[in-house]
Design a protein around this motif. Structure first.
Motif, PDB file in Angstrom:
ATOM      1  N   LYS A 163      13.374  33.749  36.968  1.00 20.13           N
ATOM      2  CA  LYS A 163      12.211  34.615  37.200  1.00 20.13           C
ATOM      3  C   LYS A 163      11.403  34.205  38.426  1.00 20.13           C
ATOM      4  N   ASP A 164      11.597  32.955  38.888  1.00 17.44           N
ATOM      5  CA  ASP A 164      10.824  32.469  40.020  1.00 17.44           C
ATOM      6  C   ASP A 164      11.614  32.509  41.327  1.00 17.44           C
ATOM      7  N   LEU A 165      12.653  33.383  41.379  1.00 19.82           N
ATOM      8  CA  LEU A 165      13.551  33.381  42.535  1.00 19.82           C
ATOM      9  C   LEU A 165      13.955  34.797  42.918  1.00 19.82           C
ATOM     10  N   ASP A 166      13.934  35.083  44.211  1.00 20.80           N
ATOM     11  CA  ASP A 166      14.473  36.333  44.753  1.00 20.80           C
ATOM     12  C   ASP A 166      15.911  36.059  45.195  1.00 20.80           C
ATOM     13  N   TRP A 167      16.889  36.694  44.547  1.00 21.70           N
ATOM     14  CA  TRP A 167      18.301  36.406  44.813  1.00 21.70           C
ATOM     15  C   TRP A 167      19.078  37.712  44.857  1.00 21.70           C
ATOM     16  N   THR A 168      19.426  38.186  46.072  1.00 19.48           N
ATOM     17  CA  THR A 168      20.109  39.471  46.225  1.00 19.48           C
ATOM     18  C   THR A 168      21.280  39.348  47.205  1.00 19.48           C
ATOM     19  N   PRO A 169      22.348  38.632  46.820  1.00 22.53           N
ATOM     20  CA  PRO A 169      23.504  38.488  47.705  1.00 22.53           C
ATOM     21  C   PRO A 169      24.402  39.728  47.683  1.00 22.53           C
ATOM     22  N   ARG A 170      25.277  39.821  48.696  1.00 26.51           N
ATOM     23  CA  ARG A 170      26.344  40.819  48.688  1.00 26.51           C
ATOM     24  C   ARG A 170      27.597  40.165  48.095  1.00 26.51           C
ATOM     25  N   GLU A 171      28.291  40.861  47.220  1.00 21.11           N
ATOM     26  CA  GLU A 171      29.538  40.350  46.651  1.00 21.11           C
ATOM     27  C   GLU A 171      30.709  40.759  47.549  1.00 21.11           C
ATOM     28  N   ILE A 172      31.504  39.787  47.980  1.00 21.77           N
ATOM     29  CA  ILE A 172      32.621  40.042  48.887  1.00 21.77           C
ATOM     30  C   ILE A 172      33.718  40.836  48.196  1.00 21.77           C
ATOM     31  N   ILE A 173      33.926  40.594  46.889  1.00 22.22           N
ATOM     32  CA  ILE A 173      34.963  41.325  46.135  1.00 22.22           C
ATOM     33  C   ILE A 173      34.276  42.090  45.001  1.00 22.22           C
ATOM     34  N   PRO A 174      33.714  43.265  45.285  1.00 21.47           N
ATOM     35  CA  PRO A 174      32.981  44.000  44.240  1.00 21.47           C
ATOM     36  C   PRO A 174      33.844  44.357  43.029  1.00 21.47           C
ATOM     37  N   GLU A 175      35.150  44.509  43.244  1.00 21.37           N
ATOM     38  CA  GLU A 175      36.046  44.904  42.150  1.00 21.37           C
ATOM     39  C   GLU A 175      36.583  43.687  41.396  1.00 21.37           C
ATOM     40  N   ASN A 176      35.846  42.578  41.377  1.00 21.16           N
ATOM     41  CA  ASN A 176      36.395  41.346  40.798  1.00 21.16           C
ATOM     42  C   ASN A 176      36.649  41.456  39.297  1.00 21.16           C
ATOM     43  N   LYS A 177      35.961  42.350  38.588  1.00 20.76           N
ATOM     44  CA  LYS A 177      36.207  42.486  37.154  1.00 20.76           C
ATOM     45  C   LYS A 177      37.642  42.910  36.893  1.00 20.76           C
ATOM     46  N   GLU A 178      38.165  43.843  37.691  1.00 19.75           N
ATOM     47  CA  GLU A 178      39.555  44.258  37.544  1.00 19.75           C
ATOM     48  C   GLU A 178      40.506  43.114  37.895  1.00 19.75           C
ATOM     49  N   MET A 179      40.126  42.298  38.881  1.00 16.70           N
ATOM     50  CA  MET A 179      40.958  41.156  39.255  1.00 16.70           C
ATOM     51  C   MET A 179      41.038  40.141  38.117  1.00 16.70           C
ATOM     52  N   PHE A 180      39.896  39.855  37.468  1.00 14.81           N
ATOM     53  CA  PHE A 180      39.892  38.923  36.346  1.00 14.81           C
ATOM     54  C   PHE A 180      40.818  39.419  35.235  1.00 14.81           C
ATOM     55  N   ALA A 181      40.758  40.711  34.946  1.00 14.41           N
ATOM     56  CA  ALA A 181      41.597  41.277  33.873  1.00 14.41           C
ATOM     57  C   ALA A 181      43.072  41.221  34.236  1.00 14.41           C
ATOM     58  N   ALA A 182      43.397  41.571  35.485  1.00 11.53           N
ATOM     59  CA  ALA A 182      44.801  41.630  35.905  1.00 11.53           C
ATOM     60  C   ALA A 182      45.434  40.244  35.987  1.00 11.53           C
ATOM     61  N   LEU A 183      44.636  39.227  36.284  1.00 15.09           N
ATOM     62  CA  LEU A 183      45.187  37.883  36.498  1.00 15.09           C
ATOM     63  C   LEU A 183      44.966  36.954  35.310  1.00 15.09           C
ATOM     64  N   ARG A 184      44.669  37.508  34.153  1.00 13.11           N
ATOM     65  CA  ARG A 184      44.483  36.679  32.960  1.00 13.11           C
ATOM     66  C   ARG A 184      45.797  35.983  32.605  1.00 13.11           C
ATOM     67  N   ARG A 185      45.743  34.668  32.467  1.00 13.72           N
ATOM     68  CA  ARG A 185      46.965  33.885  32.245  1.00 13.72           C
ATOM     69  C   ARG A 185      46.919  33.039  30.984  1.00 13.72           C
ATOM     70  N   THR A 186      45.822  33.151  30.222  1.00 12.28           N
ATOM     71  CA  THR A 186      45.687  32.313  29.031  1.00 12.28           C
ATOM     72  C   THR A 186      45.143  33.111  27.845  1.00 12.28           C
ATOM     73  N   GLU A 187      45.481  32.625  26.665  1.00  5.62           N
ATOM     74  CA  GLU A 187      44.869  33.097  25.421  1.00  5.62           C
ATOM     75  C   GLU A 187      43.963  31.984  24.903  1.00  5.62           C
ATOM     76  N   ILE A 188      42.748  32.326  24.468  1.00  5.12           N
ATOM     77  CA  ILE A 188      41.773  31.343  24.016  1.00  5.12           C
ATOM     78  C   ILE A 188      41.713  31.336  22.490  1.00  5.12           C
ATOM     79  N   GLU A 189      41.858  30.156  21.912  1.00  6.76           N
ATOM     80  CA  GLU A 189      41.676  29.968  20.467  1.00  6.76           C
ATOM     81  C   GLU A 189      40.371  29.191  20.270  1.00  6.76           C
TER      82      GLU A 189
END
Length: 493
Positions: A163-189
């Motif tokens: 709350k005490d910080l102004d933080w507004t960066p640009r994301e270089i890979i805006p579509e990273n959510k799709e990348m995380f899903a496509a490159l999932r390599r593990t199952e978590i127990e």
């Protein structure tokens, strides 16, 4: 990538996807487009600095490595003092503490940060009680000094939740959510509904040929490793904590990597020192409950190369009547994961964002630092801004493969005392020790007194120690430094 205007950027991508080279690609293109003078690559650990330097030197020339243990030739030392090279690799301690320093030697380089591209890899490693002050300085560099800053990680902190910080960066890979899903390599127990005895973890590891367990305390690592040494051939069990000196850890990692490549049995027990930047690939990883970024980093050591079959990551709560975490912040972060009611996907950026929003809710920088900044006290600000609060001492150890170096260093220290040159030479066999009874087993080396023909042994202590000759056996090939009677600080490393 890299064609945007100067300013503040983030790069968010899964572990093992080539962020190291992607960052360099961005920085080089950005320099060309915006006429920047140099690239400064900031890494959280010395081991990462050395490892990434080898990668970058194959691509660009004139790479300068500047960190506390770099042993530079005379011609490079002056460049490092002023950061005058076109490509600089340094550590977060070296970079960020210089921004808040009152020492002339540190301030000499500040003007060369202006008009540069600064890449901060593993951005999640920034201490929470320094976050706002650090990022306000970053905003200042970007807005007033034509600096471009890139914060890169697989677990991008949502600093905007402060709350005490102004933080507004640009994301270089805006579509990273799709990348995380496509490159999932593990199952978590998730095994959080019960406590798991450390002996059970060792029993489950024993029949597996490619497995790593990462715990939060060195005490826990030693318990699991001791059990594995009883049930498995010794040459298949490896122990990795900062109880091993840097040269020893590097050698262990080299052996582990070779065994994994050859498909030989390999069972590793480690603390968090294995999680960032250590390129190992196990079929199964056990991770003691920890902050979410640590769990994700641990998962990055599992099925890293994307085999046909999913890797298996087991998150468990160790059974222990004593404390489970090295400090309150680490405990709070682990509790935050529990409060998110697993199971949930660690591969979803939305879950990572929620974790940081919960974690940062109500958090702030330490008052002694903010008070010093508000008072414009340069000396107090420099004293309070420390990325590593380390109350341990340095001990130089007799690692067998560096025995001749140890003998030489020991002789010099006992005859001359401790000075910067000798300590840099000894960096590869030096570790930090927190043992309360260290004085029983080791001797403190006085600081070398200048302008004396001979060292007189009467100067002030240096907080640098050598094992007494009769106790050198307490540094072993299997477990590193393990003193028998002391109550060792149970750090995450």
């Amino acid at each position: 990538m890299g064609d945007g205007p100067e300013g503040l950027y983030t790069l968010t991508a899964p572990t093992g996807t080539g962020k190291t080279l992607a960052l360099l690609h961005f920085a080089l293109r950005h320099c060309l487009r915006n006429g920047k003078q140099r690239i400064i690559i900031v890494l959280p650990f010395l081991t990462l600095a050395e490892q990434n330097a080898a990668i970058y030197e194959n691509i660009v020339s004139d790479v300068l490595i500047d960190h506390s243990q770099s042993n530079l030739p005379d011609e490079a030392r002056e460049l490092a003092a002023r950061w005058s090279a076109p490509v600089i690799i340094t550590t977060s301690v070296r970079f960020f503490e210089a921004l808040f320093s009152d020492r002339p030697a540190d301030c000499r380089k500040l003007h060369n940060i202006a008009d540069s591209v600064v890449v901060f890899d593993e951005a999640q490693s920034l201490p929470v009680n320094l976050t706002t002050s650090t990022l306000r300085a970053v905003n200042e560099l970007c807005s007033r000094y034509h600096t471009t800053m890139v914060f890169s990680t697989a677990t991008q902190p949502d600093f905007a939740a402060r709350k005490d910080l102004d933080w507004t960066p640009r994301e270089i890979i805006p579509e990273n959510k799709e990348m995380f899903a496509a490159l999932r390599r593990t199952e978590i127990e998730w095994r959080l509904d019960r406590k798991t005895p450390l002996e059970t973890v060792a029993e489950e590891m024993s029949p597996l040929d490619s497995v790593c367990t990462i715990v939060n305390l060195r005490r826990h690592a030693r318990q699991i490793a001791d059990a594995l040494y009883q049930s498995c051939p010794k040459n298949t069990v490896f122990f990795l904590t900062t109880d091993l000196c840097p040269a020893h850890r590097s050698r262990q990692i080299e052996i582990i990597r070779q065994r994994l490549h050859e498909g030989k049995p390999c069972r590793v027990v480690a603390t968090q020192c294995i999680e960032a930047g250590v390129d190992l690939d196990f079929k199964t990883v056990y991770r003691a409950l920890a902050p979410l970024d640590a769990i994700i980093q641990a998962a990055g050591r599992c099925n890293r190369n994307g085999r046909d079959q999913m890797g298996r990551v087991i998150v468990f709560c160790p059974e222990d009547s004593r404390r489970l975490y090295p400090d309150d912040w680490y405990n709070n972060a682990a509790v935050t994961v529990q409060e998110m009611s697993p199971p949930f996907s660690i591969h979803d950026p939305d879950n990572i964002r929620e974790y940081y929003q919960r974690l940062f809710d109500g958090s702030s920088d330490k008052k002694t630092l903010t008070g010093a900044i508000d008072a414009r006290s340069f000396a107090q600000t420099a004293a309070q801004y420390k990325l590593i609060d380390n109350t341990g001492v340095q001990i130089i150890v007799p690692y067998a493969e560096k025995r001749e170096l140890y003998k030489s260093i020991s002789k010099q220290l006992r005859e001359q005392g401790a000075d910067a040159g000798i300590l840099k030479e000894a960096a590869s066999i030096t570790l930090t020790c927190f043992d309360k009874n260290l004085d029983i087993y080791a001797e403190e080396i006085p600081v070398a007194r200048r302008n004396r023909a001979r060292f007189d042994g009467q100067t002030a202590g240096s907080r640098v120690y050598l094992l007494r000759p009769q106790y050198e056996e307490y540094y072993s090939a299997e477990m590193g430094l393990h003193l028998p009677q002391g109550e060792k600080f149970d750090g995450i490393w």
